[in-house]
Design a protein around this motif. Structure first.
Motif, short mmCIF file in Angstrom:
data_model
loop_
_atom_site.label_atom_id
_atom_site.label_comp_id
_atom_site.label_asym_id
_atom_site.label_seq_id
_atom_site.Cartn_x
_atom_site.Cartn_y
_atom_site.Cartn_z
N LEU A 127 20.18 -7.31 -7.16
CA LEU A 127 19.91 -6.16 -6.30
C LEU A 127 18.65 -5.44 -6.75
N LEU A 128 17.86 -5.02 -5.76
CA LEU A 128 16.74 -4.13 -5.98
C LEU A 128 16.90 -2.96 -5.01
N ILE A 129 16.87 -1.74 -5.54
CA ILE A 129 16.96 -0.54 -4.72
C ILE A 129 15.57 0.07 -4.63
N LEU A 130 15.11 0.31 -3.42
CA LEU A 130 13.79 0.88 -3.19
C LEU A 130 13.91 2.19 -2.42
N ALA A 131 13.26 3.22 -2.96
CA ALA A 131 13.25 4.53 -2.30
C ALA A 131 11.79 4.91 -2.02
N PRO A 132 11.40 5.05 -0.75
CA PRO A 132 10.02 5.44 -0.43
C PRO A 132 9.69 6.80 -1.04
N LEU A 133 8.46 6.91 -1.57
CA LEU A 133 8.02 8.14 -2.20
C LEU A 133 6.96 8.88 -1.38
N ASP A 134 6.69 8.43 -0.17
CA ASP A 134 5.71 9.11 0.68
C ASP A 134 6.15 10.55 0.92
N ILE A 168 17.80 -6.50 -1.19
CA ILE A 168 16.89 -5.37 -1.38
C ILE A 168 17.41 -4.25 -0.49
N LEU A 169 17.84 -3.18 -1.13
CA LEU A 169 18.46 -2.05 -0.42
C LEU A 169 17.44 -0.92 -0.28
N ILE A 170 17.18 -0.50 0.94
CA ILE A 170 16.27 0.62 1.20
C ILE A 170 17.09 1.90 1.29
N GLY A 195 0.78 -1.23 0.00
CA GLY A 195 0.00 0.00 0.00
C GLY A 195 0.81 1.28 0.00
N ARG A 196 2.15 1.17 -0.12
CA ARG A 196 3.01 2.36 -0.08
C ARG A 196 3.75 2.52 -1.42
N PRO A 197 3.97 3.77 -1.85
CA PRO A 197 4.65 3.99 -3.14
C PRO A 197 6.17 4.01 -2.99
N TYR A 198 6.84 3.41 -3.97
CA TYR A 198 8.30 3.38 -3.99
C TYR A 198 8.79 3.64 -5.40
N GLN A 199 9.97 4.21 -5.49
CA GLN A 199 10.73 4.17 -6.73
C GLN A 199 11.62 2.94 -6.64
N ALA A 200 11.75 2.22 -7.77
CA ALA A 200 12.49 0.96 -7.75
C ALA A 200 13.47 0.90 -8.90
N TYR A 201 14.63 0.33 -8.63
CA TYR A 201 15.62 0.10 -9.68
C TYR A 201 16.26 -1.25 -9.40
N GLY A 202 16.24 -2.12 -10.43
CA GLY A 202 16.86 -3.42 -10.26
C GLY A 202 15.88 -4.54 -10.51
N ASN A 203 16.13 -5.68 -9.91
CA ASN A 203 15.34 -6.89 -10.14
C ASN A 203 14.11 -6.89 -9.25
N VAL A 237 17.13 -7.84 3.33
CA VAL A 237 16.47 -6.54 3.17
C VAL A 237 16.95 -5.59 4.26
N SER A 238 17.46 -4.43 3.87
CA SER A 238 17.98 -3.49 4.87
C SER A 238 18.47 -2.22 4.18
#
Length: 308
Positions: A267-274, A241-243, A169-177, A218-219
């Motif tokens: 690697l998957l990079i996730l950046a919260p967009l809230d 998964i890198l936050i 339910g939260r938006p993220y920008q994602a780069y990777g697998n 994940v961290s």
């Protein structure tokens, strides 16, 4: 023997549930090719599946005879892929020898049926399915393997950059697998200052076991101790998964090690967009990223979520 591949605290003769992964030997022909249509939902006729080659048919034949190797070996589900095999296995009662010996016997049987000496690589990866792990999520992960591969062939953009991906339910920008979010064996890496030496050692072993056996760590990997865990895990080709609290700007790509790991699908990079997500490097931001890591580790997306 690589002890990272085995849980040193676990009795591999005991009654247990496992998710096993066996990889094809490099010199062996593919187990088959993916057929079907990835626009058809999983579980419906025509959805992606593996069209088995003669070697793949030998693997399937041996799987049907697992009970002949030992009556306690119950095959719950499997997915045969072009270059590997996933198995959900229930060891229903105590074995007379460790599980690895039974898997070795299975491989010998496959070789006999395939009329070759080397179908699989040495060893195997295992994930112990504990009581707090959803068996349905494991079943779904195995069942959806052909769909994820078909989606990757058809839509490589799913595995690069997404400017808005919804997770829990939260938006993220994602780069990777992005398919790493479908993996049911995700574990949050967080090291607390108050952790005892014994707690740190046990967590260290558990995280590296997860990483070495196809799971995902994940961290945000903020502290030096967490960064060291990531470094050690990547030595076994870990999935991460890198936050981060710093979204990628337009046309920006990760650099250095992050770019190499993304390109390898690890690697998957996730950046919260809230709008209210804290930025910077203060305590509140670190706590927020760790909360998100915990939430993502507990969330397993279905393959269909990769479409959106």
């Amino acid at each position: 023997m690589n002890f990272l591949l085995r849980a040193r605290w676990h009795d591999y003769k005991s009654r247990s549930l496992y998710h096993l992964t066996l990889c094809k030997a490099k010199t062996c022909p593919p187990f088959g090719c993916i057929a079907g249509d990835c626009d058809i939902p999983v579980g419906t006729r025509g959805t992606p599946y593996l069209q088995a080659s003669p070697v793949g048919s030998a693997v399937k034949r041996a799987l049907r005879e697992l009970r002949d190797i030992h009556p306690a070996l119950r095959l719950l589900q499997y997915a045969l892929m072009p270059d590997h095999l996933h198995i959900a296995l229930h060891v229903e009662s105590e074995l007379d020898e460790i599980l690895g010996r039974k898997i070795a016997a299975f491989k010998v049987r496959v070789n006999d049926y395939a009329l070759t000496d080397g179908v699989f690589e040495r060893g195997f990866n295992d994930q112990i399915i504990l009581a707090d792990r959803s068996l349905d999520a494991v079943y779904r992960y195995i069942r959806e393997n052909p769909m994820r591969l078909a989606l990757r062939f058809r839509h490589p953009e799913f595995f690069s950059r997404r400017d808005c991906l919804t997770i829990a339910g939260r938006p993220y920008q994602a780069y990777g697998n992005i398919s790493l979010l479908c993996n049911p064996f995700k574990s949050q890496v967080i090291v607390h200052r108050a952790d005892s030496a014994d707690t740190r050692r046990k967590n260290h072993d558990r995280w590296l076991y997860t990483a070495a056996n196809g799971g995902v760590l994940v961290s945000p990997f903020i502290s030096p101790a967490e960064a060291e865990i990531r470094r050690e895990a990547e030595l076994s080709d870990a999935k991460i998964i890198l936050i981060t609290n710093e979204p990628l700007r337009d046309r920006e790509k990760p650099s250095g090690r992050n770019f190499e790991r993304c390109a390898a699908g690890k690697l998957l990079i996730l950046a919260p967009l809230d709008d209210d997500f804290p930025h910077g490097f203060g305590r509140e931001c670190c706590l927020a990223m760790n909360r998100r890591a915990a939430e993502i580790a507990d969330t397993t997306l279905p393959a269909d979520a990769l479409r959106r």
